[in-house]
Design a protein around this motif. Structure first.
Motif, PDB file in Angstrom:
ATOM      1  N   VAL A  14     -12.470  47.273  63.507  1.00  0.00           N
ATOM      2  CA  VAL A  14     -13.376  47.970  64.425  1.00  0.00           C
ATOM      3  C   VAL A  14     -12.569  49.033  65.149  1.00  0.00           C
ATOM      4  CG1 VAL A  14     -15.029  46.081  64.702  1.00  0.00           C
ATOM      5  CG2 VAL A  14     -13.034  46.201  66.186  1.00  0.00           C
ATOM      6  N   LEU A  15     -13.223  49.864  65.968  1.00  0.00           N
ATOM      7  CA  LEU A  15     -12.533  50.967  66.644  1.00  0.00           C
ATOM      8  C   LEU A  15     -11.351  50.514  67.490  1.00  0.00           C
ATOM      9  CD1 LEU A  15     -15.474  53.315  67.694  1.00  0.00           C
ATOM     10  CD2 LEU A  15     -13.729  53.728  65.972  1.00  0.00           C
ATOM     11  N   SER A  16     -11.412  49.332  68.075  1.00  0.00           N
ATOM     12  CA  SER A  16     -10.302  48.838  68.900  1.00  0.00           C
ATOM     13  C   SER A  16      -9.080  48.473  68.058  1.00  0.00           C
ATOM     14  CB  SER A  16     -10.753  47.608  69.693  1.00  0.00           C
ATOM     15  OG  SER A  16     -10.990  46.521  68.810  1.00  0.00           O
ATOM     16  N   GLY A  17      -9.258  48.384  66.738  1.00  0.00           N
ATOM     17  CA  GLY A  17      -8.170  48.000  65.850  1.00  0.00           C
ATOM     18  C   GLY A  17      -8.201  46.541  65.450  1.00  0.00           C
ATOM     19  N   LYS A  18      -9.101  45.781  66.043  1.00  0.00           N
ATOM     20  CA  LYS A  18      -9.205  44.353  65.733  1.00  0.00           C
ATOM     21  C   LYS A  18      -9.685  44.164  64.293  1.00  0.00           C
ATOM     22  CE  LYS A  18     -11.653  40.170  66.974  1.00  0.00           C
ATOM     23  NZ  LYS A  18     -12.766  39.603  67.695  1.00  0.00           N
ATOM     24  N   VAL A  19      -9.016  43.269  63.573  1.00  0.00           N
ATOM     25  CA  VAL A  19      -9.377  42.960  62.187  1.00  0.00           C
ATOM     26  C   VAL A  19     -10.651  42.118  62.180  1.00  0.00           C
ATOM     27  CG1 VAL A  19      -8.668  41.758  60.087  1.00  0.00           C
ATOM     28  CG2 VAL A  19      -6.990  43.082  61.390  1.00  0.00           C
ATOM     29  N   ILE A  20     -11.628  42.543  61.373  1.00  0.00           N
ATOM     30  CA  ILE A  20     -12.883  41.781  61.282  1.00  0.00           C
ATOM     31  C   ILE A  20     -13.119  41.216  59.882  1.00  0.00           C
ATOM     32  CG2 ILE A  20     -14.004  42.977  63.203  1.00  0.00           C
ATOM     33  CD1 ILE A  20     -15.497  44.673  61.080  1.00  0.00           C
ATOM     34  N   GLY A  21     -12.198  41.461  58.971  1.00  0.00           N
ATOM     35  CA  GLY A  21     -12.344  40.912  57.630  1.00  0.00           C
ATOM     36  C   GLY A  21     -11.678  41.779  56.574  1.00  0.00           C
ATOM     37  N   ASP A  22     -11.896  41.389  55.331  1.00  0.00           N
ATOM     38  CA  ASP A  22     -11.348  42.154  54.212  1.00  0.00           C
ATOM     39  C   ASP A  22     -12.157  43.430  54.025  1.00  0.00           C
ATOM     40  OD1 ASP A  22      -9.521  40.124  53.705  1.00  0.00           O
ATOM     41  OD2 ASP A  22     -10.881  39.092  52.330  1.00  0.00           O
ATOM     42  N   ARG A  23     -11.481  44.516  53.656  1.00  0.00           N
ATOM     43  CA  ARG A  23     -12.160  45.783  53.374  1.00  0.00           C
ATOM     44  C   ARG A  23     -12.185  45.999  51.864  1.00  0.00           C
ATOM     45  NH1 ARG A  23     -10.963  51.336  52.685  1.00  0.00           N
ATOM     46  NH2 ARG A  23      -8.743  50.932  52.899  1.00  0.00           N
ATOM     47  N   TRP A  24     -13.363  46.024  51.309  1.00  0.00           N
ATOM     48  CA  TRP A  24     -13.536  46.257  49.876  1.00  0.00           C
ATOM     49  C   TRP A  24     -13.913  47.711  49.665  1.00  0.00           C
ATOM     50  CZ3 TRP A  24     -12.319  42.837  46.159  1.00  0.00           C
ATOM     51  CH2 TRP A  24     -12.078  41.529  46.560  1.00  0.00           C
ATOM     52  N   SER A  25     -13.247  48.370  48.723  1.00  0.00           N
ATOM     53  CA  SER A  25     -13.480  49.784  48.454  1.00  0.00           C
ATOM     54  C   SER A  25     -13.864  49.984  47.000  1.00  0.00           C
ATOM     55  CB  SER A  25     -12.215  50.592  48.744  1.00  0.00           C
ATOM     56  OG  SER A  25     -11.834  50.426  50.083  1.00  0.00           O
ATOM     57  N   PRO A  26     -14.752  50.952  46.740  1.00  0.00           N
ATOM     58  CA  PRO A  26     -15.127  51.227  45.342  1.00  0.00           C
ATOM     59  C   PRO A  26     -13.967  51.846  44.572  1.00  0.00           C
ATOM     60  CG  PRO A  26     -16.130  52.831  46.817  1.00  0.00           C
ATOM     61  CD  PRO A  26     -15.442  51.815  47.686  1.00  0.00           C
ATOM     62  N   VAL A  27     -13.923  51.595  43.282  1.00  0.00           N
ATOM     63  CA  VAL A  27     -12.881  52.130  42.411  1.00  0.00           C
ATOM     64  C   VAL A  27     -13.504  53.147  41.469  1.00  0.00           C
ATOM     65  CG1 VAL A  27     -11.261  51.585  40.554  1.00  0.00           C
ATOM     66  CG2 VAL A  27     -11.538  50.009  42.473  1.00  0.00           C
ATOM     67  N   LYS A  28     -12.835  54.289  41.321  1.00  0.00           N
ATOM     68  CA  LYS A  28     -13.207  55.273  40.304  1.00  0.00           C
ATOM     69  C   LYS A  28     -12.011  55.373  39.376  1.00  0.00           C
ATOM     70  CE  LYS A  28     -16.528  57.906  42.904  1.00  0.00           C
ATOM     71  NZ  LYS A  28     -16.994  59.199  43.342  1.00  0.00           N
ATOM     72  N   THR A  29     -12.221  55.048  38.111  1.00  0.00           N
ATOM     73  CA  THR A  29     -11.127  55.034  37.159  1.00  0.00           C
ATOM     74  C   THR A  29     -11.620  55.492  35.799  1.00  0.00           C
ATOM     75  OG1 THR A  29      -9.419  53.669  36.111  1.00  0.00           O
ATOM     76  CG2 THR A  29     -11.511  52.585  36.637  1.00  0.00           C
ATOM     77  N   TYR A  30     -10.723  55.985  35.001  1.00  0.00           N
ATOM     78  CA  TYR A  30     -11.079  56.411  33.654  1.00  0.00           C
ATOM     79  C   TYR A  30     -11.033  55.250  32.672  1.00  0.00           C
ATOM     80  CZ  TYR A  30      -6.250  56.093  32.140  1.00  0.00           C
ATOM     81  OH  TYR A  30      -5.014  55.628  31.809  1.00  0.00           O
ATOM     82  N   SER A  31     -10.474  54.111  33.059  1.00  0.00           N
ATOM     83  CA  SER A  31     -10.301  53.017  32.119  1.00  0.00           C
ATOM     84  C   SER A  31     -10.336  51.684  32.833  1.00  0.00           C
ATOM     85  CB  SER A  31      -8.954  53.172  31.401  1.00  0.00           C
ATOM     86  OG  SER A  31      -8.718  52.093  30.541  1.00  0.00           O
ATOM     87  N   LEU A  32     -10.914  50.696  32.185  1.00  0.00           N
ATOM     88  CA  LEU A  32     -10.916  49.322  32.677  1.00  0.00           C
ATOM     89  C   LEU A  32     -10.392  48.423  31.574  1.00  0.00           C
ATOM     90  CD1 LEU A  32     -14.403  49.176  34.403  1.00  0.00           C
ATOM     91  CD2 LEU A  32     -12.179  49.194  35.520  1.00  0.00           C
ATOM     92  N   PRO A  33      -9.866  47.262  31.917  1.00  0.00           N
ATOM     93  CA  PRO A  33      -9.449  46.345  30.858  1.00  0.00           C
ATOM     94  C   PRO A  33     -10.613  46.069  29.909  1.00  0.00           C
ATOM     95  CG  PRO A  33      -8.770  45.537  33.008  1.00  0.00           C
ATOM     96  CD  PRO A  33      -9.656  46.726  33.249  1.00  0.00           C
ATOM     97  N   ALA A  34     -10.341  46.128  28.648  1.00  0.00           N
ATOM     98  CA  ALA A  34     -11.400  45.953  27.649  1.00  0.00           C
ATOM     99  C   ALA A  34     -11.865  44.508  27.595  1.00  0.00           C
ATOM    100  CB  ALA A  34     -10.897  46.385  26.276  1.00  0.00           C
ATOM    101  N   THR A  35     -13.139  44.342  27.300  1.00  0.00           N
ATOM    102  CA  THR A  35     -13.688  43.002  27.112  1.00  0.00           C
ATOM    103  C   THR A  35     -13.799  42.686  25.634  1.00  0.00           C
ATOM    104  OG1 THR A  35     -15.932  43.878  27.185  1.00  0.00           O
ATOM    105  CG2 THR A  35     -14.987  43.098  29.259  1.00  0.00           C
ATOM    106  N   GLN A  36     -13.336  43.609  24.820  1.00  0.00           N
ATOM    107  CA  GLN A  36     -13.364  43.396  23.377  1.00  0.00           C
ATOM    108  C   GLN A  36     -11.995  43.726  22.811  1.00  0.00           C
ATOM    109  OE1 GLN A  36     -16.494  46.008  22.260  1.00  0.00           O
ATOM    110  NE2 GLN A  36     -15.294  47.837  22.422  1.00  0.00           N
ATOM    111  N   ASP A  37     -11.858  43.620  21.513  1.00  0.00           N
ATOM    112  CA  ASP A  37     -10.594  43.870  20.839  1.00  0.00           C
ATOM    113  C   ASP A  37     -10.203  45.340  20.999  1.00  0.00           C
ATOM    114  OD1 ASP A  37      -8.417  44.029  19.189  1.00  0.00           O
ATOM    115  OD2 ASP A  37      -9.538  43.697  17.336  1.00  0.00           O
ATOM    116  N   GLU A  38      -9.177  45.619  21.821  1.00  0.00           N
ATOM    117  CA  GLU A  38      -8.756  46.990  22.078  1.00  0.00           C
ATOM    118  C   GLU A  38      -8.240  47.692  20.833  1.00  0.00           C
ATOM    119  OE1 GLU A  38      -6.108  47.688  25.281  1.00  0.00           O
ATOM    120  OE2 GLU A  38      -7.442  46.827  26.772  1.00  0.00           O
ATOM    121  N   SER A  39      -7.776  46.947  19.859  1.00  0.00           N
ATOM    122  CA  SER A  39      -7.256  47.586  18.656  1.00  0.00           C
ATOM    123  C   SER A  39      -8.367  48.292  17.878  1.00  0.00           C
ATOM    124  CB  SER A  39      -6.553  46.556  17.769  1.00  0.00           C
ATOM    125  OG  SER A  39      -7.489  45.604  17.282  1.00  0.00           O
TER     126      SER A  39
END
Length: 195
Positions: A14-39
């Motif tokens: 919060v503005l006072s600097g007090k931690v209120i929890g985990d901060r999750w941020s969106p990711v923009k990437t050109y690649s993600l680990p494959a869920t299939q055979d990468e070969s």
């Protein structure tokens, strides 16, 4: 569909600097680990071919041409679309991309489908394995055949061949716009010719 990340050293505060929890941020990437055979995965280009600048160009391009790109990629997300539907979607997408090209260069007057396809061709004709002007004419004809009930009914082979060409033009245009070199595009042309 969505990727988010969190780091313990960067919590939500919060503005006072007090931690209120985990901060999750969106990711923009050109690649993600494959869920299939990468070969088995074969890409037209790699990150090294475009680097971070190409990723930034892609994000800008996706914002500027989102309507056309989404129409062209609709069938990737929604399997089972009819061949007529695929032609219709690609015709809509390509027309939108051409219209946006025209608008960004100061045009924007009402023009026909064919004129918009020619706007795309002007950017990539030197890389196409067929005559771009002929493609624009034939693609417009088949798009109108599918769209209008009082026109001829193209056979499946014609529709499929045009769909491959429409997608190839789109892929070449997209690759060139994000900075893939002509050499890399030409080397991967066999991949672009796949349906």
């Amino acid at each position: 569909q969505r990727v988010e990340v969190m780091h313990k050293r960067d919590p939500d505060r919060v503005l006072s600097g007090k931690v209120i929890g985990d901060r999750w941020s969106p990711v923009k990437t050109y690649s993600l680990p494959a869920t299939q055979d990468e070969s088995r995965l074969e890409f037209l280009f790699s990150f090294q071919d475009i680097e971070a600048g190409g990723v930034r160009r892609w994000i800008r391009l996706e914002n500027e041409f989102s309507r056309g790109i989404h129409a062209m990629s609709f069938s990737i997300r929604h399997r089972g679309t009819s061949l007529d539907g695929l032609i219709s979607d690609s015709g809509i997408g390509l027309e939108e991309i051409g219209h946006r090209i025209d608008t960004l260069r100061g045009g924007g007057a009402r023009r026909g489908h064919h004129a918009h396809l020619l706007d795309i061709v002007r950017e990539v004709d030197d890389l196409l394995p067929f005559d771009g002007t002929d493609w624009a004419t034939e693609s417009t004809e088949i798009y109108n055949d599918v769209k209008h009930a009082d026109r001829r009914d193209p056979v499946a082979r014609e529709l499929h061949e045009m769909l491959i060409k429409n997608r190839l033009v789109f892929r070449v245009w997209m690759a060139r716009r994000i900075g893939v070199s002509d050499e890399v595009i030409n080397k991967g042309m066999w991949q672009l010719k796949r349906g």
